[in-house]
Write an enzyme that holds these catalytic residues in place. Structure first.
Site, mmCIF file in Angstrom:
data_model
loop_
_atom_site.group_PDB
_atom_site.id
_atom_site.type_symbol
_atom_site.label_atom_id
_atom_site.label_comp_id
_atom_site.label_asym_id
_atom_site.label_seq_id
_atom_site.Cartn_x
_atom_site.Cartn_y
_atom_site.Cartn_z
ATOM 1 N N GLU A 1 -4.674 -8.794 2.977
ATOM 2 C CA GLU A 1 -5.441 -8.587 4.207
ATOM 3 C C GLU A 1 -6.675 -9.461 4.334
ATOM 4 O OE1 GLU A 1 -3.167 -4.710 3.682
ATOM 5 O OE2 GLU A 1 -4.078 -6.234 2.407
ATOM 6 N N GLU B 1 0.832 -1.209 0.000
ATOM 7 C CA GLU B 1 0.000 0.000 0.000
ATOM 8 C C GLU B 1 0.860 1.249 0.000
ATOM 9 O OE1 GLU B 1 -4.130 -0.703 2.185
ATOM 10 O OE2 GLU B 1 -2.451 -1.359 3.428
#
Length: 310
Positions: free
Chosen positions: A180, A160
């Protein structure tokens, strides 16, 4: 998601809080507000619109030469200013080995402090953020051109943060993915927004839904990174490529580089008409600079320009 690279919910919370401070700091320095020309005259574009992204880091051993300064070696973040032909390039090295470079409150605080120190330094042309912990990747936020050098793992929060930088390069052996969903959560550091913008919505959904991990070649094939290199014996192939790119940026006008970054980033978030207005406003900021006159004079005299960021 492996514990070595996963950002725990607490760490992601710290990331969000620290990110807001970093973005605010960068935007206030870069463009505290400007009025767009033409039909948008009078509309004020504030700091929030102009701030965007996070800057990254990557794996591989620390470089062995070309540095002029360094913070305390026991610190989690090492700031080095390269010298000689690399003058103007700053390397932020994340060195939180015991935490596998996970995003702690202290690391976010140090990144914010580094931003405050670097944002007013006109000598800084390009930032490379990398990991000094072999095989692990993590990052921060700065307004000048930024390059993510991914020599190891960039999973979850690491990817990210890499997504938020201007350019991403990786070794073929690197591993990248937003994983995730394996922990029954979603990417919470910008992944659901930046990955679709980088590779398209359908493919981004596929990667997030499956928690798939890509190597460097696969990442290059889908457009996630710009360059892929075979890893070298030192384990810093991506960093070396990032340094080569940074050297290409050095001769260019520093004010123009910063403003070009603003125009590109913000133009991509609006319609074409508004984007062209943003470009016009940014272009206008370069006209009264001493660098522009120096560029014209250097071209006339057929010599390299000597830009000062003014």
């Amino acid at each position: 998601m492996a514990a070595a690279v996963a950002a725990a919910p607490g760490a992601l919370g710290s990331l969000h809080a620290g990110g807001a401070r970093l973005v605010a700091a960068c935007s206030a320095w870069l463009c505290p507000g400007l009025r767009l020309p033409g039909s948008l005259a009078g509309r004020r574009v504030g700091p929030a619109i102009w701030a965007q992204g996070w800057v990254p880091a990557a794996g591989g051993p620390a470089p062995k030469r070309g540095y002029s300064s360094e913070v305390k070696t026991e610190d989690e973040l090492r700031v080095r200013h390269l010298e000689e032909e690399n003058r103007g390039i700053v390397v932020l090295g994340i060195n939180r080995a015991y935490g596998k470079n996970s995003l702690s409150k202290n690391l976010i605080k140090m990144l914010s402090k580094a931003v405050d120190a670097l944002k007013s330094d006109k000598k800084v042309r390009t930032i490379i953020i990398r990991s000094e912990v072999p095989g692990i990747f993590c990052a921060a936020n700065l307004p000048v051109p930024t390059i993510a050098a991914i020599d190891g793992l960039a999973l979850g929060g690491g990817l990210e943060l890499a997504l938020a930088c201007d350019i991403r390069v990786a070794a073929s052996s690197a591993k990248m993915g937003l994983v995730e969903t394996k922990l029954a959560i979603i990417p919470g550091g910008g992944g659901t927004q930046r990955l679709p913008r980088a590779i398209g919505m359908s493919l981004a959904k596929e990667l997030i839904f499956s928690a798939r991990v890509l190597d460097g070649q696969e990442a290059k094939a889908v457009g996630l990174i710009s360059h892929v290199l075979e890893q070298n014996q030192e384990g810093d192939a991506a960093y070396r490529k990032a340094l080569d790119l940074a050297r290409e940026f050095l001769p260019q006008g520093p004010v123009a580089m910063r403003v070009a970054k603003l125009a590109i980033n913000q133009g991509m978030e609006v319609d074409l008409v508004t984007g062209l207005a943003i470009e016009e406003a940014c272009y206008a900021q370069t006209i009264p600079t001493k660098d522009r006159l120096e560029g014209l004079l250097a071209f006339k005299e057929k010599r390299p320009p000597r830009y000062k960021g003014e």
